[in-house]
Write a protein that holds these residues in place. Structure first.
Motif, PDB file in Angstrom:
ATOM      1  N   SER A  62     -13.698  -1.442  -1.986  1.00 28.44           N
ATOM      2  CA  SER A  62     -13.688  -0.139  -1.703  1.00 28.44           C
ATOM      3  C   SER A  62     -14.007   0.102  -0.237  1.00 28.44           C
ATOM      4  O   SER A  62     -13.985   1.092   0.475  1.00 28.44           O
ATOM      5  N   GLY A  63     -14.688  -1.197   0.553  1.00 26.01           N
ATOM      6  CA  GLY A  63     -14.686  -0.987   1.880  1.00 26.01           C
ATOM      7  C   GLY A  63     -16.128  -1.230   2.161  1.00 26.01           C
ATOM      8  O   GLY A  63     -16.529  -0.673   3.582  1.00 26.01           O
ATOM      9  N   LYS A  64     -17.241  -1.518   1.522  1.00 21.88           N
ATOM     10  CA  LYS A  64     -18.380  -1.018   1.786  1.00 21.88           C
ATOM     11  C   LYS A  64     -19.106  -2.045   3.017  1.00 21.88           C
ATOM     12  O   LYS A  64     -19.515  -1.403   3.936  1.00 21.88           O
ATOM     13  N   ASP A  65     -18.783  -3.218   3.016  1.00 24.67           N
ATOM     14  CA  ASP A  65     -19.000  -4.364   3.896  1.00 24.67           C
ATOM     15  C   ASP A  65     -18.616  -3.847   5.379  1.00 24.67           C
ATOM     16  O   ASP A  65     -19.271  -3.866   6.248  1.00 24.67           O
ATOM     17  N   ILE A  68     -20.197  -0.666   6.783  1.00 27.32           N
ATOM     18  CA  ILE A  68     -21.307  -0.858   7.530  1.00 27.32           C
ATOM     19  C   ILE A  68     -21.392  -1.392   8.683  1.00 27.32           C
ATOM     20  O   ILE A  68     -22.236  -0.937   9.643  1.00 27.32           O
ATOM     21  N   ARG A  69     -20.433  -2.220   9.016  1.00 25.82           N
ATOM     22  CA  ARG A  69     -20.110  -2.970  10.202  1.00 25.82           C
ATOM     23  C   ARG A  69     -19.690  -2.040  11.345  1.00 25.82           C
ATOM     24  O   ARG A  69     -20.440  -1.998  12.360  1.00 25.82           O
ATOM     25  N   ARG A  78     -32.537  -4.071  15.249  1.00 25.41           N
ATOM     26  CA  ARG A  78     -33.743  -3.976  14.651  1.00 25.41           C
ATOM     27  C   ARG A  78     -34.013  -2.572  14.051  1.00 25.41           C
ATOM     28  O   ARG A  78     -35.007  -2.452  13.413  1.00 25.41           O
ATOM     29  N   GLY A  79     -33.153  -1.525  14.247  1.00 24.19           N
ATOM     30  CA  GLY A  79     -33.458  -0.225  13.665  1.00 24.19           C
ATOM     31  C   GLY A  79     -32.663  -0.101  12.322  1.00 24.19           C
ATOM     32  O   GLY A  79     -32.560   0.822  11.643  1.00 24.19           O
ATOM     33  N   VAL A  80     -31.769  -0.927  11.807  1.00 25.75           N
ATOM     34  CA  VAL A  80     -31.131  -0.883  10.517  1.00 25.75           C
ATOM     35  C   VAL A  80     -31.320  -2.192   9.586  1.00 25.75           C
ATOM     36  O   VAL A  80     -31.289  -3.422  10.189  1.00 25.75           O
ATOM     37  N   GLN A  81     -31.619  -1.951   8.218  1.00 26.51           N
ATOM     38  CA  GLN A  81     -31.613  -3.234   7.567  1.00 26.51           C
ATOM     39  C   GLN A  81     -30.718  -3.109   6.406  1.00 26.51           C
ATOM     40  O   GLN A  81     -30.869  -1.917   5.700  1.00 26.51           O
ATOM     41  N   VAL A  82     -30.061  -4.069   5.975  1.00 28.12           N
ATOM     42  CA  VAL A  82     -29.119  -4.053   5.082  1.00 28.12           C
ATOM     43  C   VAL A  82     -29.401  -4.843   3.709  1.00 28.12           C
ATOM     44  O   VAL A  82     -29.806  -6.112   4.047  1.00 28.12           O
TER      45      VAL A  82
END
Length: 284
Positions: A62-65, A68-69, A78-82
Motif C-alpha cells: 500500500s506504500g507505507k515505506d 514515510i520517506r 532527530r525530530g522523527v522516529q519510525v
C-alpha cells in the motif's frame, strides 16, 4: 481540498470509499506542505509540550515505506522516529500486547511514526487467531475463546490507551491506506517483473492476498470501533502514491496547526540583556 471526507467520524463501509484519487501537481504541493510540517515540528520541539504519534496501516504494497520517506524527508532527522513492528519477539510476548508499542512512543517534541501498529493485535491476529497462543494468556485455551467479543475487548483497551496518550500531550493520528485488490496485483507483479525489485517479494504476500476479504472485514470493524474524536482514523485512497502522500501530508499539517504550538519566551532577565550579549560577542 476537502479533508473532512477522509475522516472516519461515523459508521462507515469501506466499499463506499474510493481507492484512487488523483491530485494535480501532487509532488509540487507536497514539497511546500512538508516544509511547513518541518517548521511546525521545530516549534513543537522548542515548546516541549506535545508529541505526535502517526499510525499507518494498510495491506501489503500500500506504500507505507515510501510515504514515510517522502512526507518526512524535510523534517529534522532527530525530530522523527519510525518504528516498524514485525512478529513479536520472545521478550515482547512475555508482556501484554500493548507493551512494545508503549515503550516505542515518541517523546514530547518529536513525531513518532508507527509503520504497522498496535492495531495488528486486532487485525493479523484476528485473521490468524492461532497467533494469540504465543501470548500465553491464561483465559485463552482454544480457538473458541478467540471470538468477536475477545477482539472487541482488545479494541476497547486500545481506545483506553490512546485516550490516555491524548490526555498527556500526544497527538494521535491514524491513517489507513486504502488500496484496491487490482492495484495490489499490479504492484506485486512489478516486484516480480523488475529484477531489482525482486527482493521485495515474498510468498507470504500471496498467502495474505488470498485472505483479502477477511482483512477488509477486520479493517472495517476496527475503523468503526476505534476512530474517536481525540484519535481519529483517516481513510486515504492509496492507488495513486503521489496523491496519497499529499492528502496525508495536508491532513497532518491541518491537525498540527490546530495545536497552535508556540516557541517558549525568553526569561525576562535574559531578554533585558540581549544587547549586552551581542556586544560581548561582537568584541571578540
Amino acid at each position: 481540498m476537502n479533508l473532512h471526507k477522509y475522516k472516519v467520524s461515523s459508521q462507515i463501509k469501506l466499499t463506499d470509499f474510493s481507492t484512487k484519487e488523483v491530485i494535480d501537481d501532487a509532488k509540487k504541493k507536497l514539497k511546500k506542505c512538508r516544509k511547513k510540517i518541518s517548521e511546525l515540528q521545530d516549534t513543537m520541539y522548542a515548546e516541549g509540550k506535545y508529541g505526535v504519534l502517526i499510525c499507518l496501516q494498510g495491506m501489503d504494497t500500500s506504500g507505507k515505506d515510501s510515504l514515510i520517506r517522502e512526507v518526512f524527508k524535510d523534517v529534522n532527522a532527530r525530530g522523527v522516529q519510525v518504528h516498524s513492528f514485525k512478529v513479536p519477539t520472545e521478550l515482547e510476548l512475555k508482556h501484554d500486547f500493548m507493551w512494545r508499542h508503549y515503550i516505542a512512543l515518541p517523546p514530547k517534541g518529536k513525531i513518532g511514526v508507527f509503520n504497522r501498529t498496535h492495531y495488528e493485535n486486532v487485525l493479523v491476529t484476528r485473521v490468524h487467531p492461532e497467533y494469540i497462543f504465543g501470548e500465553n494468556i491464561p483465559a485463552v485455551t482454544s480457538l473458541e475463546d478467540l471470538d468477536d467479543a475477545f477482539y472487541q475487548n482488545r479494541m476497547e483497551r486500545i481506545n483506553d490507551f490512546e485516550n490516555h496518550l491524548t490526555k498527556n500531550g500526544t497527538v494521535v493520528l491514524k491513517f489507513f491506506l486504502n488500496l484496491s485488490k487490482d492495484e495490489q496485483k499490479n504492484r506485486l507483479l512489478r516486484r516480480l517483473n523488475i529484477q531489482e525489485k525482486n527482493w521485495k517479494f515474498s510468498k507470504a504476500d500471496l498467502k495474505e492476498r488470498r485472505l483479502w476479504n477477511k482483512y477488509q472485514f477486520c479493517y472495517e470493524d476496527l475503523l468503526n470501533r476505534t476512530s474517536k474524536e481525540n484519535a481519529p482514523w483517516f481513510i486515504i485512497p492509496a492507488d495513486d502514491k503521489d496523491s496519497a502522500r499529499i492528502i496525508l501530508a495536508k491532513i497532518l499539517l491541518e491537525e498540527l496547526e490546530k495545536c497552535n504550538f508556540k516557541e517558549p519566551a525568553l526569561e525576562p532577565e535574559i531578554l533585558l540583556q540581549i544587547d549586552d550579549f551581542k556586544a560581548e560577542l561582537n568584541k571578540e
